[in-house]
Design an enzyme around this catalytic site. Sequence first.
Site, PDB file in Angstrom:
ATOM      1  N   ASP A  74      15.968  16.093 -50.983  1.00 34.49           N
ATOM      2  CA  ASP A  74      14.776  16.892 -51.418  1.00 34.49           C
ATOM      3  C   ASP A  74      15.039  18.517 -50.346  1.00 34.49           C
ATOM      4  OD1 ASP A  74      13.358  15.441 -53.099  1.00 34.49           O
ATOM      5  OD2 ASP A  74      12.538  14.350 -51.525  1.00 34.49           O
ATOM      6  N   ARG A 111      -8.337  32.175 -51.872  1.00 29.33           N
ATOM      7  CA  ARG A 111      -6.918  32.365 -51.824  1.00 29.33           C
ATOM      8  C   ARG A 111      -6.338  33.418 -50.989  1.00 29.33           C
ATOM      9  NH1 ARG A 111      -3.471  32.660 -57.327  1.00 29.33           N
ATOM     10  NH2 ARG A 111      -1.915  31.877 -55.533  1.00 29.33           N
TER      11      ARG A 111
END
Length: 673
Positions: free
Chosen positions: A304, A375
């Site tokens: 990964d 955000r």
Amino acid sequence: MAETTKIFESHLVKQALKDSVLKLNPVYMIKNPIMFVVEVGMLLALGLTIYPDLFHQESVSRLYVFSIFIILLLTLVFANFSEALAEGRGKAQANALRQTQTEMKARRIKQDGSYEMIDASDLKKGDIVRVETGEQIPNDGKVIKGLATVDESAITGESAPVIKESGGDFDNVIGGTSVASDWLEVEITSEPGHSFLDKMIGLVEGATRKKTPNEIALFTLLMTLTIIFLVVILTMYPLAKFLNFNLSIAMLIALAVCLIPTTIGGLLSAIGIAGMDRVTQFNILAKSGRSVETCGDVNVLILDKTGTITYGNRMADAFIPVKSSSFERLVKAAYESSIADDTPEGRSIVKLAYKQHIDLLQEVGEYIPFTAETRMSGVKFTTREVYKGAPNSMVKRVKEAGGHIPVDLDALVKGVSKKGGTPLVVLEDNEILGVIYLKDVIKDGLVERFRELREMGIETVMCTGDNELTAATIAKEAGVDRFVAECKPEDKINVIREEQAKGHIVAMTGDGTNDAPALAEANVGLAMNSGTMSAKEAANLIDLDSNPTKLMEVVLIGKQLLMTRGSLTTFSIANDIAKYFAILPAMFMAAMPAMNHLNIMHLHSPESAVLSALIFNALIIVLLIPIAMKGVKFKGASTQTILMKNMLVYGLGGMIVPFIGIKLIDLIIQLFV
């Protein structure tokens, strides 16, 4: 658990010496037929010492026969010592683990909601217990209520506590760990004596260890060689009669022991046990020796990206101002917007700002934290505001306030994205100052490690959910051979099957329930201890520290295990061949003068030749114990290069060393004759 045990610690050596004598029991020795042949020879030598006329032959010096008996006894003790020492190291680790299984009480919750205190050993699967701050979790279980930090250092060696809560991937707890804060209600998932820790102790002690296919194949080869050499020895007796040469039973016994592969026969078990031990030194639990050996055959690693190849935390790498702003102003604004941001990204921005050698003054203001809705995060000062955040959110804020969007902003944002980074836009009031380049940092040393794996013929494949462009950038920087972008968990199974269809041995890591099918499909699956129970059950290796990069360490340990076994086998067989040519000419020279041309060592006598070879045979086992325990050292290189090097060192060396050793011992024996 993570501590390294020295090979020759005094208490381990003392116990190993005791165990090596106890292992002389024929019932135990017959499990290793090669060394059992040595024991039969030792007993025959003892019989000939006590009863010289046992086989109605011409009497041979009792001192000579007794010397053979003593040397064979020491050979057996040394061989048993190597195995006992390897087992002792495992038992020492098991004892350290067992200390966590102290007698404890458990607070079991009754059906009416009240508590009762019972012995932890009386808990059954399905019982529900409450564990509070400072208390140990009595057995393996699943959190069904509560949230707490759990100290797993007694099991994993990791000092930082981990958060456990009901639901999700972090609801499994291990018996023997303790709650550091708050409380948990845990449903017991294992019966007494069958917990994760019990299984771990059993595996470390080697109680469930079975011979691997490679061990069985090698053992078959060694037994075949033993039978061949025994047949050769038996044919020598009638040959000696034909040549009117007195070949005593004692000498035949000694000759047989010299020629059969006793060196590797005595070290084989120790090599396997030590290989498992080296894995546990890295805090990795191997469910079988076979899984460790399979690691040695791995030629494809599926890794990964996040947490394995990269740190998983985006770090500030550069400040890029727009044309209408200055670099200094951008750095100051980025610093101010991040000074109260305690995220890894925020701290990295502050750290990078300090490196720019700009005067950074800290004003008092109101910190505005990041939210999924806005955000962005920043600081409100008395007269101004400073923010950093996602480009779309920042552009929207400026437009709504009637501000101006720099013409070069879009190019800067796209440029960062093309490099595989994450752009954060910085603004002061409603003026955009520039972009912070957040980079997913490659872990230290991985580029060199991947190069080493490539030289060994191991291909690395990075799987990531990132888009093609980002994945390609990180793959190039890390130095992996291939990458799979926008990879979902089910895609990993397809990658594994494709590689296996090519005849490759595949290894991978995982921690979630969605990784379980791929972990089971791979030839080697390394699950994280922090992962789900289904992942740990599907894998054949469990990393107690939950560090995915350890898969590379296990692969190297597996290769080292196979190389150690192969190298010492080569050395042992080369030894036997060398001893054959060293001893036989000295023995038959009197009856066959032509053999004198082969007597290049000019040993003192047939008797001293045999005794010298026997003593060398015993001593070489002791000298090879450190190599058997630590493994053969090697650096990243192709299989062909490693093979040639080992053939030169252990093959040619195995031919030369006996000639030198036997000659030196023969010279010493002459001093006492």
